[in-house]
Scaffold this motif. Structure first.
Motif, short mmCIF file in Angstrom:
data_model
loop_
_atom_site.label_atom_id
_atom_site.label_comp_id
_atom_site.label_asym_id
_atom_site.label_seq_id
_atom_site.Cartn_x
_atom_site.Cartn_y
_atom_site.Cartn_z
N LYS A 108 6.05 7.26 3.89
CA LYS A 108 5.35 6.04 3.51
C LYS A 108 5.87 4.90 4.39
N SER A 152 0.86 -1.19 0.00
CA SER A 152 0.00 0.00 0.00
C SER A 152 0.89 1.23 0.00
N ASN A 153 0.27 2.39 -0.20
CA ASN A 153 0.99 3.66 -0.18
C ASN A 153 0.68 4.46 1.08
N LEU A 154 0.20 3.80 2.12
CA LEU A 154 -0.18 4.51 3.33
C LEU A 154 1.02 5.18 3.98
#
Length: 261
Positions: free
Chosen positions: A144, A98-100
């Motif tokens: 990130k 993910s790019n969280l």
């Protein structure tokens, strides 16, 4: 919170797994009572079943027999949202792609409380900020999650559990990727949370000496039984002498730790 209150209990629980039609038990007749305001370490040799016990106590897998109670209520009677408001878990498994950002990952801890749009209220944001501060990772907030080290990510996952603000926190090997200084700081943080916020915190660890020094209680898991007591009583009752199936690794009371002969 009443610090004499039992948060998690296991009554005559057997843990293990099912293979085709057979149930294969790892440990039987487990009885535990974990109270608010305590930091408890779970220790035992590799492969003894610590992770299986934690998965059973958190409802990830069912016990082969017996019942796990959370706040005097059968664990299986909670729905997913109710359980997420009572129990937060920090596992050693890697995160899905993910790019969280770190902030967004920690904010996922507020999901059990947000509205159907998933919007964060001011209270939610305050909980996230507090969790970042407690774990001392505010400076990573905008990064990130794949840009940070394993040790930093471990702190992020702990911050997410803190943001979830549950009476029970269970952690599987939370100090694995940390150096000694950060291991000590982490356990001190967990102990402070337990004592000051009345949390019931259970964690598994291989850092036996640190567990002895910084935990309130210890659960010792061997192939024959499971014993839950204070480190002082466990030492007095020679429980640590049975931890390893190796006569060359012994517990030295004078050093309050394990030594190799």
């Amino acid at each position: 919170m009443d610090k004499t209150k039992t948060i998690l209990s296991a009554q005559q629980v057997s843990i293990g797994y099912t293979s085709k039609k057979d149930a294969i038990a790892i440990a039987n007749g487990i009885n535990l009572n974990l109270k608010a305001g305590t930091l408890t370490a779970l220790i035992g040799a590799n492969g003894i079943g610590k992770s299986t016990l934690l998965r059973t106590l958190t409802g990830i897998q069912n016990p082969l027999a017996g019942t796990v109670f959370l706040n005097n209520k059968d664990l299986n009677s909670y729905n997913a949202t109710q359980l997420a408001q009572q129990l937060s878990i920090v596992l050693t498994e890697s995160l899905p792609p993910s790019n969280l950002t770190v902030f967004e990952l920690v904010a996922l801890g507020r999901q059990p409380y947000t509205n159907w749009l998933g919007s964060l209220s001011n209270d939610d944001l305050a909980s996230v900020e507090k969790a970042l501060q407690l774990t001392q990772i505010e400076h990573l907030s905008a990064k990130k999650h794949f840009e940070i080290s394993d040790g930093q990510l471990q702190k992020v996952l702990i911050a997410r559990a803190l943001a979830q603000d549950t009476p029970l926190i269970i952690l599987d090997e939370p100090s694995t990727h940390l150096d000694v200084l950060h291991k000590v700081n982490l356990l001190r943080l967990l102990k402070t949370l337990a004592h000051d916020a009345g949390k019931c915190i259970l964690y598994s660890t291989h850092d036996l000496d640190l567990a002895l020094q910084l935990s309130d209680d210890i659960i010792v898991m061997t192939k024959d039984n499971l014993v839950h007591d204070s480190s002082k009583n466990l030492i007095a009752n020679k429980v640590f002498d049975t931890l390893f199936d190796d006569p060359n690794i012994v517990f030295d009371e004078s050093k309050n730790g394990f030594v190799v002969k």
